[in-house]
Scaffold this motif. Structure first.
Motif, mmCIF file in Angstrom:
data_model
loop_
_atom_site.group_PDB
_atom_site.id
_atom_site.type_symbol
_atom_site.label_atom_id
_atom_site.label_comp_id
_atom_site.label_asym_id
_atom_site.label_seq_id
_atom_site.Cartn_x
_atom_site.Cartn_y
_atom_site.Cartn_z
ATOM 1 N N LEU A 54 0.827 -1.207 0.000
ATOM 2 C CA LEU A 54 0.000 0.000 0.000
ATOM 3 C C LEU A 54 0.860 1.254 0.000
ATOM 4 C CD1 LEU A 54 -2.706 -1.005 2.669
ATOM 5 C CD2 LEU A 54 -2.844 -1.206 0.199
ATOM 6 N N THR A 78 -0.965 -2.985 -7.696
ATOM 7 C CA THR A 78 -2.433 -3.097 -7.629
ATOM 8 C C THR A 78 -2.879 -4.456 -8.158
ATOM 9 O OG1 THR A 78 -2.588 -0.723 -7.973
ATOM 10 C CG2 THR A 78 -4.587 -1.985 -8.378
ATOM 11 N N ARG A 81 -1.801 -7.243 -5.723
ATOM 12 C CA ARG A 81 -2.657 -7.257 -4.541
ATOM 13 C C ARG A 81 -3.995 -7.939 -4.833
ATOM 14 N NH1 ARG A 81 -1.477 -1.944 -3.215
ATOM 15 N NH2 ARG A 81 -3.394 -1.311 -4.254
ATOM 16 N N ILE A 87 -6.901 -7.796 2.721
ATOM 17 C CA ILE A 87 -6.649 -6.865 3.833
ATOM 18 C C ILE A 87 -7.937 -6.654 4.632
ATOM 19 C CG2 ILE A 87 -5.713 -4.600 4.494
ATOM 20 C CD1 ILE A 87 -4.556 -4.395 1.634
ATOM 21 N N PHE A 89 -9.326 -4.118 7.587
ATOM 22 C CA PHE A 89 -8.992 -2.854 8.242
ATOM 23 C C PHE A 89 -9.693 -2.724 9.593
ATOM 24 C CE2 PHE A 89 -8.764 -2.148 3.658
ATOM 25 C CZ PHE A 89 -7.486 -1.623 3.512
ATOM 26 N N HIS A 93 -14.163 -0.534 6.564
ATOM 27 C CA HIS A 93 -14.078 -0.036 5.191
ATOM 28 C C HIS A 93 -14.794 -0.908 4.181
ATOM 29 C CE1 HIS A 93 -11.743 3.376 6.167
ATOM 30 N NE2 HIS A 93 -10.740 2.678 6.665
ATOM 31 N N VAL A 95 -17.462 -0.769 0.936
ATOM 32 C CA VAL A 95 -17.897 0.248 -0.035
ATOM 33 C C VAL A 95 -19.349 0.617 0.303
ATOM 34 C CG1 VAL A 95 -18.280 0.775 -2.480
ATOM 35 C CG2 VAL A 95 -16.339 -0.638 -1.793
ATOM 36 N N ARG B 746 -16.168 10.521 -1.601
ATOM 37 C CA ARG B 746 -15.895 9.124 -1.941
ATOM 38 C C ARG B 746 -14.447 8.735 -1.690
ATOM 39 N NH1 ARG B 746 -19.594 7.039 -5.642
ATOM 40 N NH2 ARG B 746 -21.616 7.891 -5.053
ATOM 41 N N TYR B 748 -12.588 7.662 0.693
ATOM 42 C CA TYR B 748 -12.253 6.388 1.337
ATOM 43 C C TYR B 748 -12.753 5.189 0.540
ATOM 44 C CZ TYR B 748 -10.239 8.846 5.201
ATOM 45 O OH TYR B 748 -9.412 9.636 5.953
ATOM 46 N N ASP B 749 -13.903 5.350 -0.122
ATOM 47 C CA ASP B 749 -14.385 4.262 -0.975
ATOM 48 C C ASP B 749 -13.382 3.994 -2.087
ATOM 49 O OD1 ASP B 749 -16.614 3.753 0.426
ATOM 50 O OD2 ASP B 749 -18.062 4.497 -1.061
ATOM 51 N N LEU B 752 -10.238 2.405 -0.803
ATOM 52 C CA LEU B 752 -10.514 0.993 -0.503
ATOM 53 C C LEU B 752 -10.505 0.157 -1.782
ATOM 54 C CD1 LEU B 752 -11.505 -1.236 1.452
ATOM 55 C CD2 LEU B 752 -13.815 -0.548 0.853
ATOM 56 N N MET B 753 -11.192 0.667 -2.797
ATOM 57 C CA MET B 753 -11.241 -0.081 -4.045
ATOM 58 C C MET B 753 -9.847 -0.248 -4.628
ATOM 59 S SD MET B 753 -14.787 1.543 -5.353
ATOM 60 C CE MET B 753 -14.743 1.139 -7.068
ATOM 61 N N LYS B 754 -9.036 0.751 -4.393
ATOM 62 C CA LYS B 754 -7.652 0.651 -4.868
ATOM 63 C C LYS B 754 -6.929 -0.453 -4.110
ATOM 64 C CE LYS B 754 -4.417 3.979 -6.623
ATOM 65 N NZ LYS B 754 -3.838 5.294 -6.440
ATOM 66 N N SER B 755 -7.163 -0.543 -2.823
ATOM 67 C CA SER B 755 -6.493 -1.578 -2.023
ATOM 68 C C SER B 755 -6.956 -2.973 -2.454
ATOM 69 C CB SER B 755 -6.774 -1.367 -0.539
ATOM 70 O OG SER B 755 -8.043 -1.871 -0.207
ATOM 71 N N PRO B 836 -4.019 3.961 -0.514
ATOM 72 C CA PRO B 836 -4.860 3.159 0.384
ATOM 73 C C PRO B 836 -4.271 3.056 1.775
ATOM 74 C CG PRO B 836 -4.398 1.976 -1.666
ATOM 75 C CD PRO B 836 -3.563 3.210 -1.687
ATOM 76 N N LEU B 839 -6.079 4.184 4.807
ATOM 77 C CA LEU B 839 -7.167 3.413 5.408
ATOM 78 C C LEU B 839 -6.729 2.721 6.692
ATOM 79 C CD1 LEU B 839 -8.385 1.700 2.118
ATOM 80 C CD2 LEU B 839 -9.513 3.572 3.302
#
Lengths: 218, 843
Positions: A54, A78, A81, A87, A89, A93, A95, B746, B748-749, B752-755, B836, B839
């Protein structure tokens, strides 16, 4: 499975520069559950962020399943991962616009896995939330949200699962139940777990504990 | 603690929010104040022009000399107000040019000392003096009148002292039926033309020493109270001519609406910003509550904080507006074609501020009430903080004050109501569409995976269906913004179309052609290569009876009359010119009823009559009514067969009343004709030679008249365009703020999607799909509703005809879409670049 060599990371510049990680060397074996403990500010989450790709280290190397992730581009990271890591958290987290089922479905459909919907349903059932599958995150309790997050994290059967204080935002009972579930799922799938926590009791449930203090492993 | 928290800590901690809030407020209010100042200046300028047209502050006139009792009443009414006074008599009469031995019709304007109070008389040489005889330029050119030529006016012979090159009162008189001559009032009395029963315009003009609108309105009301005869007409500068009045009304209403649009858009932005901020700050507010600060104190603190920001913005605005306006005034003058005064009267700008403050505060009421309803103690235990829900009546203070402000700005309850009602309708329709759309999408995606057909699209669709009131609010703001922008552009286009003059406009308007002159004149025109067009008979008539009952004019109210009532009064004259013909000109369209049957009216039925739409409405006449006209003592009856719409700005001979050819053809009449545009030399040759052959025929140079009108229309159009773009700019800045905020929420969304393995490109695609669909649907709905509103407002307020201008729909659609998409990409940049890592728990 994972090898870390001389990992260094600092933040800030000039006199304000703080060296958070001071040459970390670490090896994690496949299927191992590793607890990373230390006080606040010891560098636990920074190390986790580097291991999970990350964030980028200043110097040092990280190998995961033979892949040198420390030299990967962001795009490559990316992609890596998505295929090999999960992961969980502390803040769950999820969506916000996706239901519990869709949150679990997300990593599966991202990889266009066959039978994604069935897999996601099964996972939700295994975390005891099949009855909440069509609920939005705002309609779930903290414990339920974290269970969805765990189901999502293990959905792709990652080689390694990172958990950042997963019970930190839950009450003790819920936290215990969630952690039980996490350890069970890891054990069932043979997934490697790296758990960041400051809870000594929780850490003891892992096969190995490493202490981090002022950016160095003790 | 409260002061420190709300005024120091908060502002230090969230400088971006407060700056953005201040900027939004600044833009919205500056737009309004700026527009108000420009509007004020433009109106002032147009009002001055209108003053020049009337030549005074107020005129009281009749088609007869005012009776002694009426004159006494006027003297009484004006006595308390220091003023100057003169009388003007305008009559039409034949005069003879003794050297040329030619006779023709002229308009005689007899004036007194001090004429004109406003405007000026520019002579070819020398200075205008009231004791001499002057001729207008067109008469001098046509008749080759020179200084010291003798003209016989009635029984008096006078020497011409000079030629009037420009009479500022002529500017927009429309069809002045004949060239004008000027002579002293005392001399007119010696001509013997003013006899008992003589008709003309007998006007008493006044200029107040200390003019105020209130005084004029008081005087107007008093005159209406004291002089009951509706034949006595009061004319104010703004209605000194129908056209000028119409232009000013149109301009005033349009500018007021534009100003309101800018304000509403900025207030939507303020609401949105404060909502985001309060949600973000809810945890701290709950903590404050936990530590002993009551909800009431928290709300008071927020109001105090907002008031502080508002007044800082106002001070900044006033500090900026004066130098800015001084710089912009010459630029605006160039663009508007109206010379604007660079001086800003701070006090006049300040009058808007209490309204602005009230409205801005009222928009926050739902948020503050929501905060009061928030169970703050429970919030700290909840996994996700949420504010108490708004209720419909929370918005009532804002809605009510917006309605009041709409009426105040448009100076008309009708315009204000219509505008406000349309806005409400847009709001309701948008809510219906967004809710319906969400329901439909929800059904479409129900039971399906995220691949629809791509995962980015699948997530976007879910975002659209589940973002709840935030999405509804964004959609509403965008749809309203697009509606208002579309409304401005559509109305602008409609007004432009209305004012656009036909390129095939006539060159000369010829009238007073005697029946026996028609054939030789037509022949003469053909010979010199200038064939006449639209030859039309004109008969003077008076509407006597409707359905065999004597026609009675509606009684006027003697107190306050709105602009609309004044217009009504202007139109409701029962003496008029009518014509007969069996065809429609290009500028006419039947909107109800049937065309006249071919061949004229048979003897066994009454002839059919066609009425102009607005005149029929004002006179309360409809299809099937039997009308009886008095034509020089002879009664003529007919039945209303159809109603026509007439485009008056074509400058072709058109009439309120057209009769089917029948026995009316035998009535005494003259003819009108037009000379279509052509070479200037041909026109001049035709004019000169026709005057020689037919000395009684009069000409109006339509090109010159149209040129003057076009000039005014262009000025009005430019003013409207400048204001439209100002409002558009305000709207776009607010739209930018909204989209930026939505994407920022958005963060954090996205992280998160990136993570989870989404690349930056896929995230961007996801945002583009979601917000693109939101923007495009809101935009399409808004543009359509804007068009619809423009038709309603245009028709009801500005009396414009319906029209669809695709350019004005597609152009803002394209522009706004591109701008919005660029905005999404620009505002998503930071979120997509987000790491990310943030987060994680210690980030």
């Amino acid at each position: 499975m994972m090898k870390v060599m001389n990992l260094r990371k600092s933040y800030g510049q000039g006199e304000a520069k703080v060296e958070v990680l001071k040459g970390i060397n670490l090896e994690i074996i496949k299927g191992e559950t590793l607890a990373l403990i230390g006080k606040s500010g010891s560098g636990k989450s920074t190390l986790l962020s580097l291991l999970a790709g990350l964030d980028k280290a200043d110097t040092g190397e990280i190998f995961v399943q033979g892949h040198k992730i420390s030299s990967m581009s962001e795009r490559e990271l990316t992609h890596f991962r998505a295929h090999h890591m999960g992961i969980v958290f502390q803040q769950f987290h999820l969506v916000s616009t996706l239901t519990a089922l869709e949150n679990v479905l997300l990593p599966l459909e991202l990889l266009k896995r066959e039978g994604a919907i069935e897999t996601a349903r099964n996972l939700l059932e295994s975390v005891g939330l099949s009855h909440r599958s069509h609920h939005l995150p705002s309609e779930l309790s903290g414990g339920e949200s974290q269970r969805v997050a765990i189901a999502r994290a293990v959905a792709i059967k990652p080689a390694i699962l990172f958990a950042d204080e997963p019970s930190g935002n839950l009450d003790e009972d819920t936290g215990d139940r969630v952690m039980e579930l996490l350890f069970k799922m890891v054990a069932d799938t043979g997934t490697t777990l790296v758990l960041v926590t400051h809870d000594q009791d929780l850490a003891k449930k892992c096969s190995r504990i490493i202490h981090l203090e002022h950016g160095s492993l003790l | 603690m409260k002061f420190k928290f709300f005024f120091v800590k908060e502002m230090k901690k969230f400088p971006f929010f407060f700056l953005l809030l201040a900027f939004t407020l600044l833009l919205g209010t500056m737009g309004l104040v700026g527009i108000s100042i420009v509007t004020g200046q433009v109106q002032e300028k147009l009002k001055n022009n209108a003053n020049e047209l009337l030549t005074s502050d107020i005129a009281v006139s009749a088609r007869r000399e005012l009776f002694p009792a009426e004159q006494e009443a006027l003297a009484r009414i004006f006595a308390p107000y220091p003023h100057q006074h003169y009388k003007i008599i305008d009559i039409y009469s034949m005069i003879t040019h003794l050297r040329e031995k030619a006779t023709r019709l002229v308009e005689i304007r007899a004036t007194e000392e001090q004429f004109p109070f406003y405007g000026k008389m520019t002579l070819r040489s020398d200075k205008f003096e009231n004791e001499n005889l002057y001729v207008s330029k067109d008469l001098a050119d046509l008749w080759q009148v020179k200084e010291n030529d003798d003209l016989q006016i009635g029984e008096l012979v006078m020497k011409v002292k000079g030629v009037v090159e420009d009479d500022s009162s002529m500017g927009l008189r429309g069809f002045s039926l004949a060239p004008r001559i000027y002579l002293p009032l005392s001399k007119l009395l010696q001509t013997g033309l003013i006899k008992p029963g003589a008709t003309g315009s007998f006007a008493h003009h006044y200029k107040l020493k200390d003019y105020t609108q209130d005084k004029i309105q008081n005087i107007k009301s008093s005159i209406y109270r004291e002089i009951k005869d509706s034949a006595v007409k009061i004319t104010l500068p703004e209605d000194s001519s129908e056209q000028t009045g119409r232009v000013i009304n149109t301009l005033t209403n349009f500018m007021a609406l534009s100003a309101l649009i800018g304000l509403i858009l900025s207030l939507v932005g303020v609401f949105y910003l404060y909502q985001s901020h309060l949600l973000a700050r809810l945890k701290d507010l709950c903590l404050l509550n936990l530590h002993g600060l009551t909800k009431r104190e928290i709300v008071t603190g927020i109001i105090a904080q907002f008031s502080f920001i508002f007044f800082v913005v106002m001070l900044t605005e006033l500090a900026l507006i004066v130098p800015l306006y001084k710089i912009l005034a010459p630029l605006l003058s160039n663009n508007l074609g109206i010379e604007l005064n660079g001086e800003v009267h701070i006090l006049s700008a300040l009058t808007e501020i209490p309204f602005l403050f009230g409205l801005s505060l009222f928009i926050l009421v739902p948020l503050l009430l929501g905060l009061m309803r928030t169970p703050m103690g429970l919030q700290l235990k909840a996994s996700k903080l949420s504010m108490g829900r708004f209720r419909f009546w929370d918005f009532l203070p804002f809605i009510f004050s917006l309605w009041l402000f709409s009426c105040y700005l448009s100076h008309s309850f009708r315009t204000g109501n219509l505008f406000f009602g349309s806005l409400l309708l847009v709001f309701l329709l948008s809510t219906l569409v967004v809710r319906g759309g969400q329901l439909l999408l929800r059904k479409m995606i129900s039971g399906k995976g995220l691949l629809l057909p791509t995962i980015e699209n699948g997530i976007a669709l879910r975002g659209l269906t589940r973002s709840g009131h935030k999405l509804t609010l964004s959609f509403l703001s965008l749809a309203m913004g697009a509606t208002l922008i579309s409304l401005i552009l559509q109305l602008d286009r409609m007004i432009l179309k209305e004012f656009a003059l036909d390129p095939k406009k006539p060159s000369l308007f010829i009238f007073d052609i005697q029946e026996e002159q028609m054939e030789p004149l037509t022949q003469h025109a053909k010979e010199i290569g200038a064939p006449l067009a639209y030859v039309t008979p004109m008969i003077r008539a008076r509407l006597e009876k409707v359905n065999d009952k004597k026609y009675v004019k509606k009684k006027r109210s003697y107190d306050f009359r709105s602009k609309e009532e004044d217009e009504d009064q202007r139109f409701r004259s029962n003496s008029l010119n009518i014509t007969y013909r069996n065809f429609l000109t290009d500028s006419e369209k039947i909107i109800s009823g049937l065309p006249f049957p071919p061949g004229g009216a048979p003897d066994d039925r009454l002839p059919f009559i066609s009425l102009e739409k607005r005149w029929s409405e004002r006179m309360d006449l409809s299809i099937g009514d039997k009308l009886t006209f008095d034509i020089q003592g002879v009664e003529f009856e007919g039945i209303v067969h159809n109603i026509r719409e007439v485009k008056w700005t074509t400058f072709y001979p058109n009439f309120f009343v057209t009769v089917e050819p029948s026995m009316i053809e035998a009535a005494p009449k003259t003819f009108l004709a037009v000379l279509p545009s052509g070479p200037k030399d041909t026109k001049l040759m035709f004019q000169r030679s026709s005057v020689e052959k037919f000395p009684n025929i009069s000409f109006i140079d339509v090109e010159e008249l149209v040129g003057k009108l076009s000039g005014l229309f262009i000025k009005a159009r430019q003013a409207i365009e400048v204001i439209s773009w100002l409002s558009l700019a305000v709207g776009l800045v607010i739209l930018y703020g909204l989209s930026h905020d939505q994407v920022y929420r958005r963060y954090y969304d996205l992280a998160l999607m990136k993570s989870l393995g989404f690349s930056a490109t896929r995230l961007r695609l996801n945002l583009l799909y979601e917000f693109g669909a939101l923007f495009l649907s809101a935009m399409s709905l808004g543009l359509f509703l804007g068009w619809l509103m423009a038709q309603v407002v245009g028709k009801e307020v500005f009396k414009l005809s319906l029209s669809v201008d695709w350019g004005r729909i597609l152009y803002p659609a394209g522009l706004l879409t591109v701008l919005c998409l660029v905005t999404i990409l620009a505002s998503s940049w930071r979120a997509v670049r987000a790491r990310p890592r943030e987060l994680l728990s210690d980030s």
